[in-house]
Structure formats: C-alpha cells, structure tokens
Design a protein around this motif. Structure first.
Motif, PDB file in Angstrom:
ATOM      1  N   SER A  67      -3.830  11.088  -3.114  1.00 18.98           N
ATOM      2  CA  SER A  67      -3.550  10.164  -3.760  1.00 18.98           C
ATOM      3  C   SER A  67      -4.700   9.634  -4.815  1.00 18.98           C
ATOM      4  O   SER A  67      -4.621   9.272  -5.961  1.00 18.98           O
ATOM      5  CB  SER A  67      -3.851   8.846  -2.833  1.00 18.98           C
ATOM      6  OG  SER A  67      -2.570   8.916  -1.843  1.00 18.98           O
ATOM      7  N   ALA A  68      -5.892  10.162  -4.660  1.00 17.33           N
ATOM      8  CA  ALA A  68      -6.922   9.850  -5.391  1.00 17.33           C
ATOM      9  C   ALA A  68      -6.914  10.653  -6.646  1.00 17.33           C
ATOM     10  O   ALA A  68      -7.257  10.363  -7.953  1.00 17.33           O
ATOM     11  CB  ALA A  68      -8.548  10.052  -4.764  1.00 17.33           C
ATOM     12  N   LEU A  84     -11.318   1.546  -4.756  1.00 21.53           N
ATOM     13  CA  LEU A  84     -10.836  -0.068  -4.614  1.00 21.53           C
ATOM     14  C   LEU A  84      -9.396   0.082  -4.357  1.00 21.53           C
ATOM     15  O   LEU A  84      -8.776  -0.631  -3.767  1.00 21.53           O
ATOM     16  CB  LEU A  84     -11.356  -0.772  -5.860  1.00 21.53           C
ATOM     17  CG  LEU A  84     -10.628  -2.197  -5.776  1.00 21.53           C
ATOM     18  CD1 LEU A  84     -11.338  -2.947  -4.925  1.00 21.53           C
ATOM     19  CD2 LEU A  84     -10.964  -2.638  -7.238  1.00 21.53           C
ATOM     20  N   VAL A  85      -8.916   0.759  -5.280  1.00 22.32           N
ATOM     21  CA  VAL A  85      -7.213   1.096  -5.241  1.00 22.32           C
ATOM     22  C   VAL A  85      -6.870   1.341  -3.875  1.00 22.32           C
ATOM     23  O   VAL A  85      -5.938   0.842  -3.280  1.00 22.32           O
ATOM     24  CB  VAL A  85      -6.482   1.886  -6.305  1.00 22.32           C
ATOM     25  CG1 VAL A  85      -5.179   2.278  -6.005  1.00 22.32           C
ATOM     26  CG2 VAL A  85      -6.712   1.396  -7.548  1.00 22.32           C
ATOM     27  N   MET A  89      -4.463  -0.461  -1.121  1.00 21.28           N
ATOM     28  CA  MET A  89      -3.478   0.017  -0.600  1.00 21.28           C
ATOM     29  C   MET A  89      -3.394   0.295   1.002  1.00 21.28           C
ATOM     30  O   MET A  89      -2.227  -0.066   1.538  1.00 21.28           O
ATOM     31  CB  MET A  89      -2.992   1.462  -1.354  1.00 21.28           C
ATOM     32  CG  MET A  89      -2.614   1.606  -2.591  1.00 21.28           C
ATOM     33  SD  MET A  89      -2.765   3.145  -3.619  1.00 21.28           S
ATOM     34  CE  MET A  89      -1.396   4.182  -2.498  1.00 21.28           C
ATOM     35  N   ASP A  90      -4.484   0.555   1.525  1.00 21.75           N
ATOM     36  CA  ASP A  90      -4.674   0.295   2.973  1.00 21.75           C
ATOM     37  C   ASP A  90      -4.421  -0.963   3.643  1.00 21.75           C
ATOM     38  O   ASP A  90      -3.660  -1.083   4.527  1.00 21.75           O
ATOM     39  CB  ASP A  90      -5.805   1.014   3.340  1.00 21.75           C
ATOM     40  CG  ASP A  90      -6.311   2.528   3.247  1.00 21.75           C
ATOM     41  OD1 ASP A  90      -5.124   3.277   2.795  1.00 21.75           O
ATOM     42  OD2 ASP A  90      -7.070   2.924   3.280  1.00 21.75           O
ATOM     43  N   LEU A  92      -2.565  -3.438   2.172  1.00 16.97           N
ATOM     44  CA  LEU A  92      -1.386  -3.669   1.990  1.00 16.97           C
ATOM     45  C   LEU A  92      -0.430  -3.100   3.009  1.00 16.97           C
ATOM     46  O   LEU A  92       0.311  -3.767   3.699  1.00 16.97           O
ATOM     47  CB  LEU A  92      -0.758  -3.164   0.593  1.00 16.97           C
ATOM     48  CG  LEU A  92       0.839  -3.321   0.263  1.00 16.97           C
ATOM     49  CD1 LEU A  92       0.857  -5.056   0.356  1.00 16.97           C
ATOM     50  CD2 LEU A  92       1.017  -3.007  -1.296  1.00 16.97           C
ATOM     51  N   GLU A  93      -0.813  -1.784   3.293  1.00 19.13           N
ATOM     52  CA  GLU A  93      -0.031  -1.225   4.484  1.00 19.13           C
ATOM     53  C   GLU A  93      -0.318  -1.744   5.800  1.00 19.13           C
ATOM     54  O   GLU A  93       0.672  -1.898   6.604  1.00 19.13           O
ATOM     55  CB  GLU A  93      -0.509   0.328   4.471  1.00 19.13           C
ATOM     56  CG  GLU A  93       0.442   1.260   5.380  1.00 19.13           C
ATOM     57  CD  GLU A  93       1.781   1.122   5.061  1.00 19.13           C
ATOM     58  OE1 GLU A  93       2.640   1.518   5.919  1.00 19.13           O
ATOM     59  OE2 GLU A  93       2.220   1.132   3.952  1.00 19.13           O
ATOM     60  N   ASN A  94      -1.575  -2.169   6.165  1.00 11.75           N
ATOM     61  CA  ASN A  94      -1.679  -3.008   7.399  1.00 11.75           C
ATOM     62  C   ASN A  94      -1.125  -4.130   7.383  1.00 11.75           C
ATOM     63  O   ASN A  94      -0.535  -4.661   8.398  1.00 11.75           O
ATOM     64  CB  ASN A  94      -3.372  -3.166   7.713  1.00 11.75           C
ATOM     65  CG  ASN A  94      -4.209  -1.782   7.769  1.00 11.75           C
ATOM     66  OD1 ASN A  94      -3.460  -0.886   8.367  1.00 11.75           O
ATOM     67  ND2 ASN A  94      -5.203  -1.921   7.485  1.00 11.75           N
ATOM     68  N   LEU A  95      -1.067  -4.953   6.392  1.00  9.61           N
ATOM     69  CA  LEU A  95      -0.150  -6.332   6.370  1.00  9.61           C
ATOM     70  C   LEU A  95       1.095  -6.075   6.460  1.00  9.61           C
ATOM     71  O   LEU A  95       1.883  -6.924   7.122  1.00  9.61           O
ATOM     72  CB  LEU A  95      -0.485  -6.898   4.991  1.00  9.61           C
ATOM     73  CG  LEU A  95      -2.117  -7.533   4.974  1.00  9.61           C
ATOM     74  CD1 LEU A  95      -2.093  -8.190   3.344  1.00  9.61           C
ATOM     75  CD2 LEU A  95      -2.133  -8.655   5.863  1.00  9.61           C
TER      76      LEU A  95
END
Length: 110
Positions: A67-68, A84-85, A89-90, A92-95
């Motif tokens: 991804s990086a 930061l991105v 993203m992590d 967001l995935e957790n939410l």
C-alpha cells in the motif's frame, strides 16, 4: 519460503503464520532494502527482531508495504504522508468492523 510462495503472497494471499526476512519482503514488493528501512524508521511497519539482519515481517507488514508503495508511486505521497494515510485507513477499517458487529450501517456514508 521459496519464490513461488512469495509470489502467492504477493498476489493476495497473506499468511500470518509465515514471516518474511528483509530480503524476501524486498523481492516480494520489488523495492530496495533502504526504502523498507525508511518505512520502519518512520513507524509505518514494525518488524520482529531488534537487529536489521534478524528482522522478520508479517503478512500484514507485506500488505502495508504494498500500500505504501502504491501511495508513493501513484500519488507521490512522502513517507510521513504514507504513515498518516495508512493509519487513517486502519481506523476506517476498524470503524467499519465495529459497525458490522453491531449491524448498524445506517450511519455509514460514502
């Protein structure tokens, strides 16, 4: 782990039980060791082991490196921005995972 197994991992199968050395990770992602070391120094990935020659990386680290690489190559994002991105993203995935557990997707907006 041979190169055929690395190819399988590289194309989408992440196996958490296996770990990759620095060299294997570099070959799987097509990057130089210096760049991976920079990712470690920036806190983007975290290897197991204290010394560079003892480092081992999980499948999750492999996915983060890929991804990086895409963020840097496709969007020109620098290392701080990549961190930061990927952290966002992590989160967001957790939410999303929490919403799926509770079954409440009404507040999810795209």
């Amino acid at each position: 782990m041979n190169s055929h197994e690395l190819l399988l991992i590289h194309t989408g199968t992440i196996i958490e039980e296996d770990s990759l050395t620095l060299g294997q990770l570099c070959r799987a992602c097509g990057v130089h060791a210096d760049w991976v070391i920079s990712l470690v120094e920036e806190g983007i990935i975290e290897p197991e082991g204290k010394e560079i020659h003892c480092w081992h990386f999980s499948g999750a680290n492999l996915a983060r490196v890929q991804s990086a690489l895409r963020l840097q190559r496709d969007l020109g994002v620098n290392l701080a921005g990549i961190g930061l991105v990927l952290d966002l993203m992590d989160q967001l995935e957790n939410l999303r995972g929490q919403l799926n557990i509770t079954g409440d997707t009404s507040s999810l907006r795209y």
